[in-house]
Motif scaffolding. Structure first.
Motif, PDB file in Angstrom:
ATOM      1  N   PHE A 167       0.808  -1.220   0.000  1.00 33.02           N
ATOM      2  CA  PHE A 167       0.000   0.000   0.000  1.00 33.02           C
ATOM      3  C   PHE A 167       0.844   1.274   0.000  1.00 33.02           C
ATOM      4  O   PHE A 167       0.466   2.281   0.583  1.00 33.02           O
ATOM      5  N   HIS A 214      -7.512   3.290  -2.846  1.00 30.59           N
ATOM      6  CA  HIS A 214      -6.989   3.517  -1.495  1.00 30.59           C
ATOM      7  C   HIS A 214      -6.390   4.925  -1.464  1.00 30.59           C
ATOM      8  O   HIS A 214      -5.172   5.089  -1.614  1.00 30.59           O
ATOM      9  N   PRO A 215      -7.240   5.938  -1.311  1.00 32.58           N
ATOM     10  CA  PRO A 215      -6.779   7.314  -1.534  1.00 32.58           C
ATOM     11  C   PRO A 215      -5.714   7.810  -0.553  1.00 32.58           C
ATOM     12  O   PRO A 215      -5.136   8.862  -0.777  1.00 32.58           O
ATOM     13  N   HIS A 216      -5.469   7.029   0.512  1.00 36.35           N
ATOM     14  CA  HIS A 216      -4.383   7.444   1.403  1.00 36.35           C
ATOM     15  C   HIS A 216      -3.023   7.142   0.793  1.00 36.35           C
ATOM     16  O   HIS A 216      -1.999   7.588   1.291  1.00 36.35           O
ATOM     17  N   PHE A 261      -2.469   9.480  -6.880  1.00 37.90           N
ATOM     18  CA  PHE A 261      -2.899   8.625  -5.778  1.00 37.90           C
ATOM     19  C   PHE A 261      -3.532   7.356  -6.329  1.00 37.90           C
ATOM     20  O   PHE A 261      -3.675   7.192  -7.546  1.00 37.90           O
ATOM     21  N   THR A 314      -0.444   8.014  -1.762  1.00 39.53           N
ATOM     22  CA  THR A 314      -0.161   9.147  -2.638  1.00 39.53           C
ATOM     23  C   THR A 314       1.296   9.122  -3.089  1.00 39.53           C
ATOM     24  O   THR A 314       2.157   8.514  -2.425  1.00 39.53           O
TER      25      THR A 314
END
Lengths: 115, 302
Positions: A41, A105-107, A101, A109
């Protein structure tokens, strides 16, 4: 089954290569200097600096699918779903700082700096 | 039945008119079985499924088709047939046509009137084109959001997965919020409202994008209603919150569980042993008796 799927993905990538700059490539094509990997991630490196007209290739090494989408909502570049070992490439024509991003999973970046 | 009475005491919050029950082991030791699930006279019941992730094939669940089918079998075995089924998004894992096909085939088998909203996994790469072609609601606004009335309840299907931005989660956008305000205008305050949104409509764990940045604006239009039930998906576990007359609750997935917010390095699928999988997947049943109560029961597939 996996071999067939990969071959079809390669064929699709070859067709797309002829048509447009952003492409989904078969695995193993990433040029190391302009490569971003996705693992656990995270985009690595989180910030990559490349010369103008460079093609950046993102490769998903994670067990989870991810995407690569420019922070302007995908107007500049937007990948389809990248499953494990799928890649996506985009050629940056103009200098600038491009943040992006993962739209799933927009966290997650990252930034591409084009000099 | 002492356990049940204690539970009622704990969960029937004053003023909210909401009863929330669980069975099948979430939380541990509570099992209300059929008694709590029998539809009250004059009301009607519906079910919610979520995060079916057709096409998922990692070790957290090698066969999400089978667990979706198990969820539908569980619904078919309910003492009373639900009036409708809601699917709160992430129908597929990768927005692929074949995955939408599989979902359609399996869900059609349930023979229930089913209403969908998209998850972010359903709109990858094509802004939801494939999803809306197959599961878009009839009469929906151009952005895909919609409402309908059934059983005295006003149902609202929101789309909060199109405007993802870096480091935030879902968003609804001004156009949708303005539509919602209009949509609710003619409704009396006593109308029970059920709102569907894939990403939680409150910040469950914003660091992982488990939030909708402009949800407060949407909820401000719902404040005057006496009973607002917000049904979310996205985080593959039951989390609940009560605020005024509104209850918010995320649902279990039928495909795989996720860790609690912040309790793992990332929100990826959580692997549990094969014999435990069905204890962390589930369905939700909702019973509405206009004027009295909304009862929510989460049931695992175990």
């Amino acid at each position: 089954m996996i071999a067939i799927r990969m071959r079809r993905a390669s064929l699709a990538a070859a067709v797309m290569l002829a048509l447009a700059a952003p492409v989904v490539s078969p695995p193993g094509r990433a040029a190391d200097a302009n490569a971003v990997t996705i693992d656990d991630f995270k985009f690595a490196p989180a910030t990559l600096t490349v010369p103008a007209r460079a093609t950046v290739t993102w490769t998903n090494r994670d067990g989870e699918p991810h995407t690569v989408m420019s922070a302007d909502g995908g107007l500049t570049f937007k990948s389809p779903a990248l499953d494990t070992d799928d890649s996506f490439s985009f050629t940056f024509a103009k200098p600038g700082t491009y943040t992006y991003f993962c739209s799933v999973h927009p966290h997650m970046t990252g930034t591409i700096v084009v000099k | 039945m002492e356990t049940r009475r204690d539970l009622l005491k704990c969960l029937a919050w004053a003023g909210t008119g909401v009863l929330w029950t669980v069975s099948g082991g979430v939380p541990k030791g509570v099992n209300l079985g059929g008694a709590a699930l029998a539809a009250p006279a004059g009301g009607f019941s519906f079910v919610q499924i979520s995060d079916t992730h057709m096409g998922f094939k990692a070790e957290a669940n090698p066969d999400p088709n089978a667990t979706l089918q198990a969820a539908l079998d569980k619904i078919a075995a309910l003492p009373q047939k639900p009036a409708l089924m809601l699917h709160t998004g992430d129908v597929t894992h990768l927005s692929k046509a074949a995955e939408f096909d599989t979902a359609d085939q399996i869900i059609k088998g349930a023979k229930l009137d089913t209403h969908f909203i998209p998850g972010e996994h359903d709109v990858i790469g094509d802004d939801g084109k494939g999803y809306f072609e197959r599961f878009g609601a009839k009469g929906a606004a151009p952005g895909g959001w919609y409402s309908f009335d059934q059983g005295g309840v006003h149902f609202v299907g929101l789309v909060n997965v199109m405007g993802f931005k870096p480091a935030t989660g879902g968003s609804l956008g001004n156009e949708q919020i303005a539509w919602l305000e209009q949509d609710l205008k003619g409704k009396t305050a006593s109308t029970p409202i059920v709102v569907m949104g894939h990403v939680p409509l409150w910040p469950v764990y914003a660091q992982w994008g488990w939030a909708t940045e402009d949800a407060d604006q949407a909820m401000s239009h719902l404040k005057r209603f006496g009973s607002v039930t917000v049904l979310n998906g996205h985080i593959h576990q039951v989390v609940q919150k009560v605020e005024g007359t509104a209850t918010f609750q995320t649902a279990m997935s039928t495909a795989f569980p996720q860790p609690k917010g912040g309790e793992a390095p990332n929100p990826g699928p959580m692997k549990v042993s094969a014999d435990k999988l069905k204890t962390v997947l589930g369905i939700r049943k909702v019973e509405v008796t206009p004027g009295t109560a909304v009862a929510i029961a989460d049931e695992t597939l175990a």
